[in-house]
Design a protein around this motif. Structure first.
Motif, PDB file in Angstrom:
ATOM      1  N   VAL A   1      43.862  45.818  26.361  1.00  0.00           N
ATOM      2  CA  VAL A   1      42.874  46.860  26.608  1.00  0.00           C
ATOM      3  C   VAL A   1      43.603  48.170  26.855  1.00  0.00           C
ATOM      4  O   VAL A   1      44.468  48.262  27.722  1.00  0.00           O
ATOM      5  N   MET A   2      43.241  49.166  26.065  1.00  0.00           N
ATOM      6  CA  MET A   2      43.824  50.502  26.178  1.00  0.00           C
ATOM      7  C   MET A   2      42.799  51.405  26.852  1.00  0.00           C
ATOM      8  O   MET A   2      41.644  51.463  26.422  1.00  0.00           O
ATOM      9  N   VAL A   3      43.230  52.091  27.902  1.00  0.00           N
ATOM     10  CA  VAL A   3      42.320  52.907  28.703  1.00  0.00           C
ATOM     11  C   VAL A   3      42.781  54.358  28.678  1.00  0.00           C
ATOM     12  O   VAL A   3      43.962  54.656  28.840  1.00  0.00           O
ATOM     13  N   LYS A   4      41.822  55.251  28.487  1.00  0.00           N
ATOM     14  CA  LYS A   4      42.038  56.692  28.572  1.00  0.00           C
ATOM     15  C   LYS A   4      41.170  57.220  29.700  1.00  0.00           C
ATOM     16  O   LYS A   4      40.040  56.771  29.871  1.00  0.00           O
ATOM     17  N   THR A   5      41.715  58.178  30.443  1.00  0.00           N
ATOM     18  CA  THR A   5      40.946  58.788  31.515  1.00  0.00           C
ATOM     19  C   THR A   5      41.164  60.292  31.527  1.00  0.00           C
ATOM     20  O   THR A   5      42.177  60.768  31.015  1.00  0.00           O
ATOM     21  N   ARG A   6      40.211  61.008  32.094  1.00  0.00           N
ATOM     22  CA  ARG A   6      40.383  62.449  32.310  1.00  0.00           C
ATOM     23  C   ARG A   6      40.893  62.715  33.719  1.00  0.00           C
ATOM     24  O   ARG A   6      41.243  63.826  34.055  1.00  0.00           O
ATOM     25  N   HIS A   7      40.907  61.688  34.533  1.00  0.00           N
ATOM     26  CA  HIS A   7      41.277  61.826  35.946  1.00  0.00           C
ATOM     27  C   HIS A   7      42.746  61.462  36.150  1.00  0.00           C
ATOM     28  O   HIS A   7      43.193  60.441  35.661  1.00  0.00           O
TER      29      HIS A   7
ATOM     30  N   MET B   1      34.807  35.293  24.359  1.00  0.00           N
ATOM     31  CA  MET B   1      34.260  36.639  24.258  1.00  0.00           C
ATOM     32  C   MET B   1      33.246  36.927  25.372  1.00  0.00           C
ATOM     33  O   MET B   1      33.238  38.029  25.931  1.00  0.00           O
ATOM     34  N   ALA B   2      32.428  35.969  25.720  1.00  0.00           N
ATOM     35  CA  ALA B   2      31.443  36.182  26.789  1.00  0.00           C
ATOM     36  C   ALA B   2      32.146  36.431  28.127  1.00  0.00           C
ATOM     37  O   ALA B   2      31.744  37.312  28.893  1.00  0.00           O
ATOM     38  N   SER B   3      33.200  35.685  28.396  1.00  0.00           N
ATOM     39  CA  SER B   3      33.907  35.898  29.662  1.00  0.00           C
ATOM     40  C   SER B   3      34.672  37.217  29.625  1.00  0.00           C
ATOM     41  O   SER B   3      34.790  37.898  30.644  1.00  0.00           O
ATOM     42  N   TYR B   4      35.175  37.616  28.442  1.00  0.00           N
ATOM     43  CA  TYR B   4      35.806  38.933  28.344  1.00  0.00           C
ATOM     44  C   TYR B   4      34.788  40.037  28.608  1.00  0.00           C
ATOM     45  O   TYR B   4      35.084  41.009  29.299  1.00  0.00           O
ATOM     46  N   ASP B   5      33.582  39.892  28.088  1.00  0.00           N
ATOM     47  CA  ASP B   5      32.553  40.904  28.321  1.00  0.00           C
ATOM     48  C   ASP B   5      32.274  41.054  29.815  1.00  0.00           C
ATOM     49  O   ASP B   5      32.081  42.167  30.309  1.00  0.00           O
ATOM     50  N   SER B   6      32.288  39.957  30.532  1.00  0.00           N
ATOM     51  CA  SER B   6      32.110  40.008  31.980  1.00  0.00           C
ATOM     52  C   SER B   6      33.251  40.785  32.649  1.00  0.00           C
ATOM     53  O   SER B   6      33.015  41.605  33.538  1.00  0.00           O
ATOM     54  N   VAL B   7      34.487  40.556  32.194  1.00  0.00           N
ATOM     55  CA  VAL B   7      35.634  41.297  32.717  1.00  0.00           C
ATOM     56  C   VAL B   7      35.480  42.780  32.385  1.00  0.00           C
ATOM     57  O   VAL B   7      35.701  43.647  33.237  1.00  0.00           O
ATOM     58  N   TYR B   8      35.098  43.077  31.164  1.00  0.00           N
ATOM     59  CA  TYR B   8      34.897  44.464  30.733  1.00  0.00           C
ATOM     60  C   TYR B   8      33.864  45.154  31.617  1.00  0.00           C
ATOM     61  O   TYR B   8      34.073  46.290  32.069  1.00  0.00           O
ATOM     62  N   GLN B   9      32.749  44.479  31.890  1.00  0.00           N
ATOM     63  CA  GLN B   9      31.701  45.068  32.727  1.00  0.00           C
ATOM     64  C   GLN B   9      32.227  45.353  34.136  1.00  0.00           C
ATOM     65  O   GLN B   9      31.928  46.400  34.713  1.00  0.00           O
ATOM     66  N   ARG B  10      33.045  44.443  34.679  1.00  0.00           N
ATOM     67  CA  ARG B  10      33.641  44.682  36.000  1.00  0.00           C
ATOM     68  C   ARG B  10      34.627  45.838  35.950  1.00  0.00           C
ATOM     69  O   ARG B  10      34.707  46.638  36.885  1.00  0.00           O
ATOM     70  N   LEU B  11      35.382  45.945  34.860  1.00  0.00           N
ATOM     71  CA  LEU B  11      36.384  46.997  34.715  1.00  0.00           C
ATOM     72  C   LEU B  11      35.745  48.390  34.751  1.00  0.00           C
ATOM     73  O   LEU B  11      36.220  49.279  35.437  1.00  0.00           O
ATOM     74  N   ILE B  12      34.662  48.571  34.024  1.00  0.00           N
ATOM     75  CA  ILE B  12      34.047  49.903  33.919  1.00  0.00           C
ATOM     76  C   ILE B  12      33.073  50.206  35.059  1.00  0.00           C
ATOM     77  O   ILE B  12      32.591  51.329  35.178  1.00  0.00           O
ATOM     78  N   GLN B  13      32.819  49.242  35.909  1.00  0.00           N
ATOM     79  CA  GLN B  13      31.802  49.356  36.945  1.00  0.00           C
ATOM     80  C   GLN B  13      32.141  50.336  38.064  1.00  0.00           C
ATOM     81  O   GLN B  13      31.264  51.052  38.528  1.00  0.00           O
ATOM     82  N   LYS B  14      33.390  50.414  38.500  1.00  0.00           N
ATOM     83  CA  LYS B  14      33.698  51.161  39.725  1.00  0.00           C
ATOM     84  C   LYS B  14      34.421  52.477  39.529  1.00  0.00           C
ATOM     85  O   LYS B  14      34.536  53.246  40.473  1.00  0.00           O
ATOM     86  N   VAL B  15      34.946  52.724  38.336  1.00  0.00           N
ATOM     87  CA  VAL B  15      35.677  53.971  38.109  1.00  0.00           C
ATOM     88  C   VAL B  15      35.256  54.579  36.778  1.00  0.00           C
ATOM     89  O   VAL B  15      34.932  53.866  35.838  1.00  0.00           O
ATOM     90  N   GLU B  16      35.284  55.902  36.726  1.00  0.00           N
ATOM     91  CA  GLU B  16      34.921  56.597  35.493  1.00  0.00           C
ATOM     92  C   GLU B  16      36.118  56.593  34.553  1.00  0.00           C
ATOM     93  O   GLU B  16      37.224  56.997  34.921  1.00  0.00           O
ATOM     94  N   LEU B  17      35.888  56.131  33.325  1.00  0.00           N
ATOM     95  CA  LEU B  17      36.930  56.081  32.302  1.00  0.00           C
ATOM     96  C   LEU B  17      36.448  56.850  31.077  1.00  0.00           C
ATOM     97  O   LEU B  17      35.265  56.802  30.733  1.00  0.00           O
ATOM     98  N   GLU B  18      37.357  57.534  30.401  1.00  0.00           N
ATOM     99  CA  GLU B  18      36.974  58.270  29.195  1.00  0.00           C
ATOM    100  C   GLU B  18      36.733  57.315  28.032  1.00  0.00           C
ATOM    101  O   GLU B  18      35.749  57.423  27.317  1.00  0.00           O
ATOM    102  N   SER B  19      37.668  56.374  27.829  1.00  0.00           N
ATOM    103  CA  SER B  19      37.476  55.395  26.754  1.00  0.00           C
ATOM    104  C   SER B  19      38.215  54.103  27.091  1.00  0.00           C
ATOM    105  O   SER B  19      39.225  54.108  27.788  1.00  0.00           O
ATOM    106  N   VAL B  20      37.654  53.017  26.580  1.00  0.00           N
ATOM    107  CA  VAL B  20      38.252  51.690  26.725  1.00  0.00           C
ATOM    108  C   VAL B  20      38.236  51.070  25.337  1.00  0.00           C
ATOM    109  O   VAL B  20      37.181  50.899  24.732  1.00  0.00           O
ATOM    110  N   THR B  21      39.423  50.763  24.812  1.00  0.00           N
ATOM    111  CA  THR B  21      39.558  50.172  23.484  1.00  0.00           C
ATOM    112  C   THR B  21      40.193  48.808  23.621  1.00  0.00           C
ATOM    113  O   THR B  21      41.220  48.665  24.290  1.00  0.00           O
TER     114      THR B  21
END
Length: 154
Positions: free
Chosen positions: A72-78, A118-138
């Motif tokens: 997972v590649m993450v970009k942020t403005r922060h 894939m379903a369990s990854y989607d759950s991880v993804y949802q937790r990842l984006i839940q608490k912090v603002e991210l510009e993009s997640v690839t």
């Protein structure tokens, strides 16, 4: 201790333990060509200097039902210290994230996630984006592990 400060016996100890950290002190000493006491002293020094950080066990992901690897590649403005602290704490709280790097280039962070499907990854993804603002997640999905957990090249 720099690499130049490691002699042939230190290097043999490290290489041998990277292949099999379950060896007894006697077996390790025999394989590296030292007495058991000399090998034990060198091992303690390598641990005290922080070169040997611990001993772990390798597991077969597939046999444990953990067949999906996602980079997972993450970009942020922060980039503030407080945001970074919150982000690090949040990502480190997700057990499926097995590696976490701050990187240079087009992205700011890279995570390696190991999960069931894939379903369990989607759950991880949802937790990842839940608490912090991210510009993009690839996400990049590994199709095959050609080499995984190779020993360090010393």
């Amino acid at each position: 201790m720099k690499r130049q400060e490691l002699d042939q016996f230190d290097i043999k100890i490290i290489r041998t333990l990277q292949r099999d950290s379950s060896l007894s002190q006697r077996d390790l000493a025999d394989r590296v060509g030292l007495s058991q006491n000399a090998c034990w002293r060198r091992l303690r020094i390598l641990e005290e200097k922080g070169i040997i950080l611990g001993r772990t066990l390798r597991l077969d992901r597939a046999r444990l039902g953990l067949g999906l690897v996602v980079f997972v590649m993450v970009k942020t403005r922060h980039h503030s210290a407080s945001w970074l602290q919150t982000f690090r704490k949040h990502v480190s709280s997700i057990p499926e994230v097995v590696d976490f790097y701050r990187i240079g280039g087009d992205y700011d962070y890279m995570l390696r996630i190991v999960t069931e499907d894939m379903a369990s990854y989607d759950s991880v993804y949802q937790r990842l984006i839940q608490k912090v603002e991210l510009e993009s997640v690839t996400s990049y999905f590994a199709m095959e592990a050609i080499e995984e957990r190779r020993p360090l090249p010393i």
